[in-house]
Write a protein that holds these residues in place. Structure first.
Motif, mmCIF file in Angstrom:
data_model
loop_
_atom_site.group_PDB
_atom_site.id
_atom_site.type_symbol
_atom_site.label_atom_id
_atom_site.label_comp_id
_atom_site.label_asym_id
_atom_site.label_seq_id
_atom_site.Cartn_x
_atom_site.Cartn_y
_atom_site.Cartn_z
ATOM 1 N N ASP A 149 2.160 15.530 -7.345
ATOM 2 C CA ASP A 149 3.425 16.084 -6.856
ATOM 3 C C ASP A 149 3.526 16.066 -5.334
ATOM 4 O O ASP A 149 4.623 16.079 -4.782
ATOM 5 N N ALA A 150 2.396 16.025 -4.655
ATOM 6 C CA ALA A 150 2.393 16.045 -3.193
ATOM 7 C C ALA A 150 3.001 14.783 -2.582
ATOM 8 O O ALA A 150 3.430 14.799 -1.434
ATOM 9 N N ILE A 151 3.049 13.688 -3.364
ATOM 10 C CA ILE A 151 3.587 12.428 -2.819
ATOM 11 C C ILE A 151 4.849 11.961 -3.541
ATOM 12 O O ILE A 151 5.223 10.795 -3.445
ATOM 13 N N LYS A 152 5.528 12.861 -4.220
ATOM 14 C CA LYS A 152 6.693 12.431 -4.987
ATOM 15 C C LYS A 152 7.769 11.788 -4.109
ATOM 16 O O LYS A 152 8.469 10.881 -4.547
ATOM 17 N N ASN A 153 7.900 12.208 -2.850
ATOM 18 C CA ASN A 153 8.889 11.609 -1.952
ATOM 19 C C ASN A 153 8.416 10.286 -1.352
ATOM 20 O O ASN A 153 9.211 9.550 -0.780
ATOM 21 N N GLU A 154 7.136 9.996 -1.479
ATOM 22 C CA GLU A 154 6.564 8.765 -0.936
ATOM 23 C C GLU A 154 6.261 7.728 -2.015
ATOM 24 O O GLU A 154 5.857 6.603 -1.713
ATOM 25 N N LEU A 155 6.460 8.072 -3.272
ATOM 26 C CA LEU A 155 6.043 7.211 -4.382
ATOM 27 C C LEU A 155 6.701 5.836 -4.360
ATOM 28 O O LEU A 155 6.039 4.821 -4.563
ATOM 29 N N ARG A 156 7.996 5.770 -4.092
ATOM 30 C CA ARG A 156 8.679 4.468 -4.057
ATOM 31 C C ARG A 156 8.066 3.568 -2.985
ATOM 32 O O ARG A 156 7.857 2.370 -3.212
ATOM 33 N N LEU A 157 7.758 4.135 -1.836
ATOM 34 C CA LEU A 157 7.138 3.364 -0.755
ATOM 35 C C LEU A 157 5.756 2.876 -1.191
ATOM 36 O O LEU A 157 5.410 1.713 -0.978
ATOM 37 N N LEU A 158 4.975 3.739 -1.816
ATOM 38 C CA LEU A 158 3.638 3.365 -2.274
ATOM 39 C C LEU A 158 3.704 2.229 -3.300
ATOM 40 O O LEU A 158 2.917 1.282 -3.234
ATOM 41 N N ILE A 159 4.650 2.288 -4.207
ATOM 42 C CA ILE A 159 4.805 1.222 -5.201
ATOM 43 C C ILE A 159 5.222 -0.080 -4.524
ATOM 44 O O ILE A 159 4.732 -1.160 -4.872
ATOM 45 N N LYS A 160 6.103 -0.007 -3.536
ATOM 46 C CA LYS A 160 6.516 -1.209 -2.794
ATOM 47 C C LYS A 160 5.320 -1.815 -2.060
ATOM 48 O O LYS A 160 5.107 -3.034 -2.096
ATOM 49 N N ILE A 161 4.523 -0.978 -1.415
ATOM 50 C CA ILE A 161 3.319 -1.485 -0.738
ATOM 51 C C ILE A 161 2.389 -2.125 -1.758
ATOM 52 O O ILE A 161 1.844 -3.207 -1.523
ATOM 53 N N SER A 162 2.238 -1.490 -2.915
ATOM 54 C CA SER A 162 1.417 -2.047 -3.991
ATOM 55 C C SER A 162 1.906 -3.439 -4.392
ATOM 56 O O SER A 162 1.116 -4.365 -4.570
ATOM 57 N N SER A 163 3.210 -3.599 -4.498
ATOM 58 C CA SER A 163 3.756 -4.903 -4.892
ATOM 59 C C SER A 163 3.507 -5.965 -3.825
ATOM 60 O O SER A 163 3.290 -7.134 -4.138
ATOM 61 N N LEU A 164 3.513 -5.559 -2.556
ATOM 62 C CA LEU A 164 3.297 -6.508 -1.469
ATOM 63 C C LEU A 164 1.825 -6.878 -1.282
ATOM 64 O O LEU A 164 1.508 -7.838 -0.591
ATOM 65 N N THR A 165 0.913 -6.130 -1.913
ATOM 66 C CA THR A 165 -0.513 -6.447 -1.821
ATOM 67 C C THR A 165 -0.944 -7.466 -2.874
ATOM 68 O O THR A 165 -2.067 -7.952 -2.828
ATOM 69 N N ALA A 166 -0.069 -7.804 -3.803
ATOM 70 C CA ALA A 166 -0.437 -8.641 -4.947
ATOM 71 C C ALA A 166 -1.022 -9.996 -4.551
ATOM 72 O O ALA A 166 -2.002 -10.442 -5.135
ATOM 73 N N GLU A 167 -0.451 -10.648 -3.560
ATOM 74 C CA GLU A 167 -0.890 -12.001 -3.222
ATOM 75 C C GLU A 167 -2.204 -12.038 -2.459
ATOM 76 O O GLU A 167 -3.107 -12.789 -2.802
#
Length: 97
Positions: A18-36
């Motif tokens: 719950d501490a990162i609920k406002n940052e979750l979308r950003l974290l998922i986007k960063i995760s997607s950009l690390t794929a390659e």
């Protein structure tokens, strides 16, 4: 901005924090950009434009994710100036602690 065609990983640990609920979308986007390459090199300006928020907000969110150990960040510096950064959201590293 062009439409995304990829995907991002969202670990249950992130969803339950719950501490990162406002940052979750950003974290998922960063995760997607690390794929390659395993790292994300995107700038705060990129994220600000993508999420339609200001760069100071992006900076605060990234720092919070780093403090909560959801992101690992390596900085390349010239003196006190940050030349580049590599962000990783590699969850496996955290699970092995």
């Amino acid at each position: 901005m062009e439409e995304d065609k990829g995907y991002g990983i969202c670990y249950n640990e992130w969803l339950q924090d719950d501490a990162i609920k406002n940052e979750l979308r950003l974290l998922i986007k960063i995760s997607s950009l690390t794929a390659e390459k395993g790292f994300c090199f995107a700038s705060n300006s990129y994220f600000a434009e993508y999420f339609k928020i200001d760069t100071a907000t992006v900076s605060r969110k990234i720092k919070k994710l780093e403090n909560f150990k959801h992101l690992s960040i390596e900085y390349k510096r010239r003196g006190t100036e940050v030349i580049s950064r590599r962000m990783s959201s590699d969850h496996r590293r955290e699970c092995q602690r």
